[in-house]
Design a protein around this motif. Structure first.
Motif, PDB file in Angstrom:
ATOM      1  N   LEU A  15       0.862  -1.182   0.000  1.00  0.00           N
ATOM      2  CA  LEU A  15       0.000   0.000   0.000  1.00  0.00           C
ATOM      3  C   LEU A  15       0.900   1.235   0.000  1.00  0.00           C
ATOM      4  O   LEU A  15       1.595   1.499   0.969  1.00  0.00           O
ATOM      5  CB  LEU A  15      -0.900   0.024   1.239  1.00  0.00           C
ATOM      6  CG  LEU A  15      -1.724  -1.243   1.516  1.00  0.00           C
ATOM      7  CD1 LEU A  15      -2.466  -1.092   2.835  1.00  0.00           C
ATOM      8  CD2 LEU A  15      -2.692  -1.525   0.383  1.00  0.00           C
ATOM      9  N   TYR A  16       0.895   1.973  -1.114  1.00  0.00           N
ATOM     10  CA  TYR A  16       1.748   3.172  -1.246  1.00  0.00           C
ATOM     11  C   TYR A  16       0.897   4.425  -1.005  1.00  0.00           C
ATOM     12  O   TYR A  16      -0.149   4.593  -1.614  1.00  0.00           O
ATOM     13  CB  TYR A  16       2.376   3.243  -2.639  1.00  0.00           C
ATOM     14  CG  TYR A  16       3.459   2.227  -2.872  1.00  0.00           C
ATOM     15  CD1 TYR A  16       4.783   2.534  -2.581  1.00  0.00           C
ATOM     16  CD2 TYR A  16       3.186   0.964  -3.368  1.00  0.00           C
ATOM     17  CE1 TYR A  16       5.801   1.614  -2.792  1.00  0.00           C
ATOM     18  CE2 TYR A  16       4.184   0.025  -3.585  1.00  0.00           C
ATOM     19  CZ  TYR A  16       5.492   0.360  -3.289  1.00  0.00           C
ATOM     20  OH  TYR A  16       6.508  -0.550  -3.498  1.00  0.00           O
ATOM     21  N   PHE A  17       1.387   5.271  -0.099  1.00  0.00           N
ATOM     22  CA  PHE A  17       0.667   6.476   0.263  1.00  0.00           C
ATOM     23  C   PHE A  17       1.280   7.700  -0.423  1.00  0.00           C
ATOM     24  O   PHE A  17       2.460   7.709  -0.768  1.00  0.00           O
ATOM     25  CB  PHE A  17       0.665   6.680   1.776  1.00  0.00           C
ATOM     26  CG  PHE A  17      -0.110   5.630   2.503  1.00  0.00           C
ATOM     27  CD1 PHE A  17      -1.442   5.825   2.831  1.00  0.00           C
ATOM     28  CD2 PHE A  17       0.490   4.420   2.851  1.00  0.00           C
ATOM     29  CE1 PHE A  17      -2.157   4.845   3.507  1.00  0.00           C
ATOM     30  CE2 PHE A  17      -0.216   3.439   3.509  1.00  0.00           C
ATOM     31  CZ  PHE A  17      -1.550   3.642   3.837  1.00  0.00           C
ATOM     32  N   LYS A  18       0.470   8.717  -0.605  1.00  0.00           N
ATOM     33  CA  LYS A  18       0.913   9.930  -1.258  1.00  0.00           C
ATOM     34  C   LYS A  18       2.051  10.548  -0.482  1.00  0.00           C
ATOM     35  O   LYS A  18       1.976  10.725   0.729  1.00  0.00           O
ATOM     36  CB  LYS A  18      -0.256  10.913  -1.369  1.00  0.00           C
ATOM     37  CG  LYS A  18       0.066  12.196  -2.105  1.00  0.00           C
ATOM     38  CD  LYS A  18      -1.207  12.989  -2.395  1.00  0.00           C
ATOM     39  CE  LYS A  18      -1.884  13.415  -1.117  1.00  0.00           C
ATOM     40  NZ  LYS A  18      -3.041  14.304  -1.377  1.00  0.00           N
ATOM     41  N   GLY A  19       3.136  10.903  -1.200  1.00  0.00           N
ATOM     42  CA  GLY A  19       4.315  11.447  -0.538  1.00  0.00           C
ATOM     43  C   GLY A  19       4.139  12.895  -0.110  1.00  0.00           C
ATOM     44  O   GLY A  19       3.259  13.575  -0.534  1.00  0.00           O
TER      45      GLY A  19
END
Length: 449
Positions: free
Chosen positions: A445-449
């Motif tokens: 799960l990649y979150f907004k940087g």
């Protein structure tokens, strides 16, 4: 080269002659009888001085001519016919070589420029280059066609023609990517990407875009067809046995087209009726459950983002899942290298519980079953991963796992991963799946940087 033709020799001869005249002038100076000789020698002396200066300045003139040729990119200049060619042969030859080299370089760059112009004009993507947010330095044919802005070189003029497009570009500032709709005779949906660079004290904004309306429409049609097939399949699975059992029950309660009397119905018929009604109830409950799952999928609330301590989130998840993990002999490990992430805690708990539950099903019958829940930074983004050493997902099914109501489990609803993907999208992030059959699965799960 012969010495008498060199620059040094000619300077020495001129100096000697100048000295001789000066000596002669000094000898007769003051003798009134030689007054006219004074005038003649003075004139000769002045002429010699001017000649010496002219000869010495010849190099400066040639050098100035060379520099001006470079400055104005006049590569037609030649230094072969100079009066001092023999004295300055090496210098003139060097000048000609440099001029020729500059000329070849310019021709090569012009050729490359025209080649790149041709390539850019044939690219099926709109390309627009903006200098200092004012002037348009490049707009290829595709961009002109998409914006219907042939020949426009000023950003303000383009703003008058497409105010919404220019406003969205300005809002992206240095860089970004978004979809922009263009209203007009032919409505367009543009996928736009903006990048900014600094060259020679000037700021250039490179804008690329393409019309993806047809692709979006095609994707929507395919998605609707897929969803309709799934809905039809699920509804038919429930409606067919209900219809069949209803017909059977009517047959039990009628004879020769007339309703049977109560005394004609025996215990066996009543038992069959009860069995049929129970089956109808189960299928009806199944259909209601399916509709409820569909409602959940289509009505996900917008996340309420807050700074959440990931270690605390993982510990809560561990406590919630501890009993299930122990009952199924699965070791759940947590590892956290990220302090906090902006997310909706309630929605993310739902996602992680769903992913861990999926991993639990994939670990059935696996020895030394393990699930790792980790948080770390990857590619500059905060990433939460759920990894197991279970049975993995076959390649043929890997591309279908995010399709609503598609499930690899017999009792699965098929909305878990679809819901998780939708929640991640609402968070401004995305989800990736890596799996190898027989070796396990990793969901990131990649979150907004």
């Amino acid at each position: 080269m012969q010495f008498y033709k060199t620059f040094s020799f000619k300077v020495i001869i001129r100096l000697i002659l100048l000295l001789v005249v000066m000596v002669a002038f000094a000898k007769i100076f003051g003798d009134k009888r030689l007054f006219f000789n004074h005038i003649i020698l003075a004139c000769v002396l002045i002429i010699q001085i001017f000649e010496l200066l002219r000869f010495l300045n010849q190099t400066n003139k040639e050098l100035a001519k060379f520099i001006l040729s470079i400055k104005h990119q006049d590569f037609s200049a030649s230094f072969n016919r100079s009066p001092a060619t023999h004295s300055f042969q090496q210098l003139n030859h060097a000048f000609n070589e440099i001029i020729l080299s500059f000329k070849d370089t310019k021709m090569e760059k012009e050729g490359q420029y025209h080649y790149l112009q041709t390539v850019v004009s044939h690219i099926n993507v709109g390309i627009l280059s903006l200098e200092n947010d004012t002037s348009i330095t490049l707009m290829n044919k595709t961009a002109e066609d998409l914006l219907q802005a042939t020949g426009i070189k000023n950003w303000k003029i383009l703003k008058e023609k497409h105010p919404e497009f220019v406003r969205e570009i300005d809002q992206m500032h240095i860089s970004g990517r978004k979809l922009i709709s263009l209203e007009g005779e032919n409505n367009r949906t543009l996928s736009v990407e903006v990048n900014t660079m600094q060259l020679l004290d000037k700021t250039y904004k490179l804008i690329t875009f393409q019309d993806i309306k047809n692709e979006i429409e095609q994707t929507e049609i395919e998605a609707w067809h897929k969803l309709i097939r799934i809905l039809t399949h699920e509804i038919m699975n429930s409606a067919t046995p209900i219809s069949s059992l209803t017909e059977t029950m009517l047959g039990m309660l009628t004879s020769d087209g007339e309703q049977k009397k109560l005394e004609d119905i025996d215990e066996e018929t009543i038992g069959d009726l009860r069995f049929s009604l129970n089956t109808i109830q189960k299928r009806s409950d199944g259909m209601l459950s399916f509709i409820d799952d569909y409602r959940k999928l289509t009505k996900v609330s917008n996340p309420r983002l807050e700074e959440v301590h990931i270690q605390e989130l993982f510990q809560d998840i561990h406590l919630l899942m501890k009993k299930q993990m122990e009952d199924n002999h699965i070791a759940l490990h947590i590892s956290c290298e990220v302090s906090t992430i902006n997310l909706d805690r309630h929605l993310m708990e739902q996602v992680l519980i769903n992913l861990i539950t999926n991993s639990k099903h994939a670990l059935e019958g696996i020895e030394n079953a393990e699930i790792h829940l980790t948080a770390q930074y990857k590619m500059g983004k905060a990433c939460i991963e759920v990894t197991d050493n279970g049975s993995g997902i076959p390649k043929v099914e890997l591309s279908q796992i995010f399709v609503p109501f598609y499930s690899t489990k017999k009792q699965g609803s098929g909305i878990g991963l679809s819901l998780s993907k939708q929640i991640m999208h609402l968070h401004g992030g995305y989800i990736k799946v890596a799996s190898e059959e027989g070796r396990g699965t990793c969901i990131s799960l990649y979150f907004k940087g």
